[in-house]
Design an enzyme around this catalytic site. Structure first.
Site, PDB file in Angstrom:
ATOM      1  N   GLY A  41       7.571   5.740  10.172  1.00  0.00           N
ATOM      2  CA  GLY A  41       6.143   5.596  10.441  1.00  0.00           C
ATOM      3  C   GLY A  41       5.395   4.859   9.354  1.00  0.00           C
ATOM      4  N   ARG A  94       8.384  11.057  13.253  1.00  0.00           N
ATOM      5  CA  ARG A  94       8.346  12.518  13.327  1.00  0.00           C
ATOM      6  C   ARG A  94       6.944  13.103  13.174  1.00  0.00           C
ATOM      7  NH1 ARG A  94      11.210  14.097   7.516  1.00  0.00           N
ATOM      8  NH2 ARG A  94       9.612  13.185   6.164  1.00  0.00           N
ATOM      9  N   HIS A 146     -20.746 -18.516   9.900  1.00  0.00           N
ATOM     10  CA  HIS A 146     -20.838 -18.336  11.354  1.00  0.00           C
ATOM     11  C   HIS A 146     -20.258 -19.554  12.087  1.00  0.00           C
ATOM     12  CE1 HIS A 146     -22.470 -16.629  15.030  1.00  0.00           C
ATOM     13  NE2 HIS A 146     -22.900 -17.846  15.349  1.00  0.00           N
ATOM     14  N   ILE A 191       6.814  -0.689   7.072  1.00  0.00           N
ATOM     15  CA  ILE A 191       8.006  -1.455   7.445  1.00  0.00           C
ATOM     16  C   ILE A 191       8.376  -1.181   8.900  1.00  0.00           C
ATOM     17  CG2 ILE A 191      10.468  -1.792   7.006  1.00  0.00           C
ATOM     18  CD1 ILE A 191       9.925  -1.175   4.059  1.00  0.00           C
ATOM     19  N   GLY A 196      11.616   5.234   4.387  1.00  0.00           N
ATOM     20  CA  GLY A 196      11.368   5.324   2.959  1.00  0.00           C
ATOM     21  C   GLY A 196      12.446   4.665   2.125  1.00  0.00           C
ATOM     22  N   GLU A 216       5.657  -2.732  11.230  1.00  0.00           N
ATOM     23  CA  GLU A 216       5.743  -4.193  11.249  1.00  0.00           C
ATOM     24  C   GLU A 216       6.929  -4.671  12.081  1.00  0.00           C
ATOM     25  OE1 GLU A 216       3.683  -5.220   6.921  1.00  0.00           O
ATOM     26  OE2 GLU A 216       5.847  -4.963   7.058  1.00  0.00           O
ATOM     27  N   GLY A 263       9.183  -8.014 -10.623  1.00  0.00           N
ATOM     28  CA  GLY A 263       8.752  -7.538 -11.929  1.00  0.00           C
ATOM     29  C   GLY A 263       9.640  -8.020 -13.053  1.00  0.00           C
ATOM     30  N   THR A 284       4.920  -6.169  -4.174  1.00  0.00           N
ATOM     31  CA  THR A 284       5.341  -7.269  -5.044  1.00  0.00           C
ATOM     32  C   THR A 284       4.273  -7.664  -6.074  1.00  0.00           C
ATOM     33  OG1 THR A 284       6.902  -8.164  -3.451  1.00  0.00           O
ATOM     34  CG2 THR A 284       6.006  -9.708  -5.054  1.00  0.00           C
TER      35      THR A 284
END
Length: 507
Positions: free
Chosen positions: A222, A245, A483, A225, A310, A228, A47, A358
């Protein structure tokens, strides 16, 4: 750089709106305030870089402060931000690397006898990764910002007042600068809970700089991140335990997609997924390994433990109080124009806790610069923002989840299709694709599209354009498919799976 007197008058958002309506003159000309800069940007992430480049292109005198111009410890997030240094870019490179074993495992089904992935060399990969990130750091500093006329300072900033910032350099030197407008674009930082032994845990910063690949790794979290990296490390050959959790990972995503990914990971990966599990302490053993003890008394031995629980806004050293800028739980409050409660101070990106992606930060920064210095009135629209979880398989999504759509629109029609894609069907792999379309019954507009399949991110980007433009299900149906592809299913689903009436599911 042109002298301050050469720049056109600039005005904050409120003054700009009054000016274009003819009810007020522009803000005071630069000559009436002897500021060092028209626009000072604190933070060189997505940003901040975009806002500074666009503002400079509009004729503003711009300076950008970034604590590091090269990636790595201690700041990790150098010029280019989290995405370039310890986020999207290196993560996606690891995703690519992690998928080769799975691809090669299907080769025999296509007639390639004896195919094997070989051995993954962590050190070699990391050397290549470091070279690539260094290349990108240089591009951002020299090409993107340098060629745009932005003044770059390898330094951090601290507010002394609404228009005044103390700039601190690595060599200990400090100086005070002033600016007409100031943008906060410092991003976020991984959060780790306060439990015994937490100092032994790494985050999404350090994972990219481990000297050796951990043979056994516990990943806690959970969100996308955590999910992944569980898939990444599993694909690279580590034994992975994923602890979360809650009852199901990826809270906030469509429940069908969450459940489908869980099933796929259980069936096709070696990740030990442990829901309703939370570590209570971490102990380092004499051999250098770690023991993670959960709240229900179970233990897991590992060589590394990564927390992905987080992120917080990186505001602790900004001295926001000196400028009067409000924040809550480390995040800065802004309006739809990215303006804080202080008229000349703005914030974009992850530090605002809107959508931590991003491309969103890029759009916020661009919109702000256009509004302040480009003579435009640009709000950043946060509806129908596409995103992807780079798990295996990927989840691509745009618009509302089924749960959100039922609550907001009340009457919705849901289309679903689950099948085994040709690529996996031929070698007889038990890998499945799930597509889902959510329609506002009253208007026939497509308000949500979700896909769990190979290349879902590439696929959903194109779909997002149609959804953002307000395409209807009838227009989806009128589109001729390609297709054979999996994506053609998005334009051939004719029969609803079920509907909601007044927010209640009708079976």
């Amino acid at each position: 750089t042109a002298p301050a007197s050469a720049f056109t008058a600039h005005q904050p958002r409120q003054a700009f709106l009054r000016a274009i309506s003819g009810t007020s003159a522009l803000r005071a000309a630069p000559g009436e305030h002897d500021y060092d800069y028209d626009f000072l940007v604190i933070g060189g992430g997505s940003g901040g870089v975009r806002a500074s480049r666009i503002a400079s292109g509009h004729g503003a005198k711009v300076a950008l402060l970034e604590g590091q111009l090269k990636h790595g410890a201690p700041g990790y997030s150098a010029i280019g931000g989290t995405c370039v240094n310890v986020g999207c870019v290196p993560k996606k490179l690891m995703v690519f690397a992690s998928r080769y074993p799975g691809e090669i495992a299907e080769a025999e089904g296509y007639g390639w006898s004896g195919a094997s992935p070989g051995a993954f060399n962590w050190k070699t990969f990391m050397e290549y990764k470091d070279t690539e990130i260094t290349r990108l750091n240089n591009i951002y500093a020299n090409n993107v910002l340098g060629s745009a006329g932005v003044e770059i300072h390898e330094a951090v900033g601290k507010f002394l007042g609404p228009h005044e910032v103390e700039v601190s350099y690595a060599n200990g030197e400090t100086k005070k600068v002033t600016s007409d407008n100031i943008l906060i674009a410092v991003g976020g930082w991984p959060f780790k809970p306060d439990i015994p032994g937490i100092e032994h845990a790494i985050t999404s910063n350090e994972i990219f700089y481990l000297e050796e690949q951990p043979k056994r790794i516990v990943i806690v979290g959970g969100g996308f991140i955590a999910v992944e990296f569980a898939a990444i490390m599993d694909g690279l050959g580590s034994d992975v335990t994923l602890m979360y959790r809650g009852d199901m990972f990826l809270r906030g995503f469509d429940m069908d997609m969450r459940t489908h990914l869980h099933e796929e990971m259980e069936r096709n990966s070696g990740v030990d997924i442990q829901f309703n599990t939370d570590p209570k302490d971490i102990q380092k053993n004499s051999d250098g390994s770690y023991t993670v003890t959960t709240r229900d008394g179970k233990t897991v031995e590992c060589d590394a433990i990564m927390y992905a629980t987080g992120r917080k806004g990186k505001v602790d050293k900004l001295n926001l109080e000196a400028a009067g800028v409000k924040s809550e739980n480390s995040f800065i409050e802004v309006d739809e124009y990215s303006q804080t409660n202080v008229e000349n101070v703005y914030a974009v990106g992850d530090v605002t806790d809107r959508i931590a992606l991003t491309p969103v930060a890029l759009m916020e920064g661009n919109s702000l610069a256009d509004t302040l210095y480009g003579g435009m009135d640009r709000k950043c629209d946060h509806e129908f923002v596409a995103s992807t979880v780079f798990s295996t398989p990927e989840i691509g999504t745009v618009g509302y989840t089924e749960e959100e759509a039922a609550e907001k629109f009340k009457d919705i029609t849901v289309y679903k299709s689950k099948f085994r894609a040709m690529k996996h069907s031929f070698p007889k792999s038990e890998t499945y694709t799930l597509f889902k379309i959510i329609v506002d019954t009253k208007t026939d507009k497509v308000i949500g599209v979700h896909a769990a399949t190979d290349g879902a991110g590439e696929m959903i980007q194109g779909v997002a354009i149609a959804v953002k433009m307000g395409a209807t299900k009838k227009e989806f149906d009128a589109t001729i498919g390609i297709h054979p592809t999996s994506a053609e299913e998005l334009v051939t689903m004719r029969s609803p799976a079920y509907k909601y009436e007044n927010g209640i599911k009708q079976e």
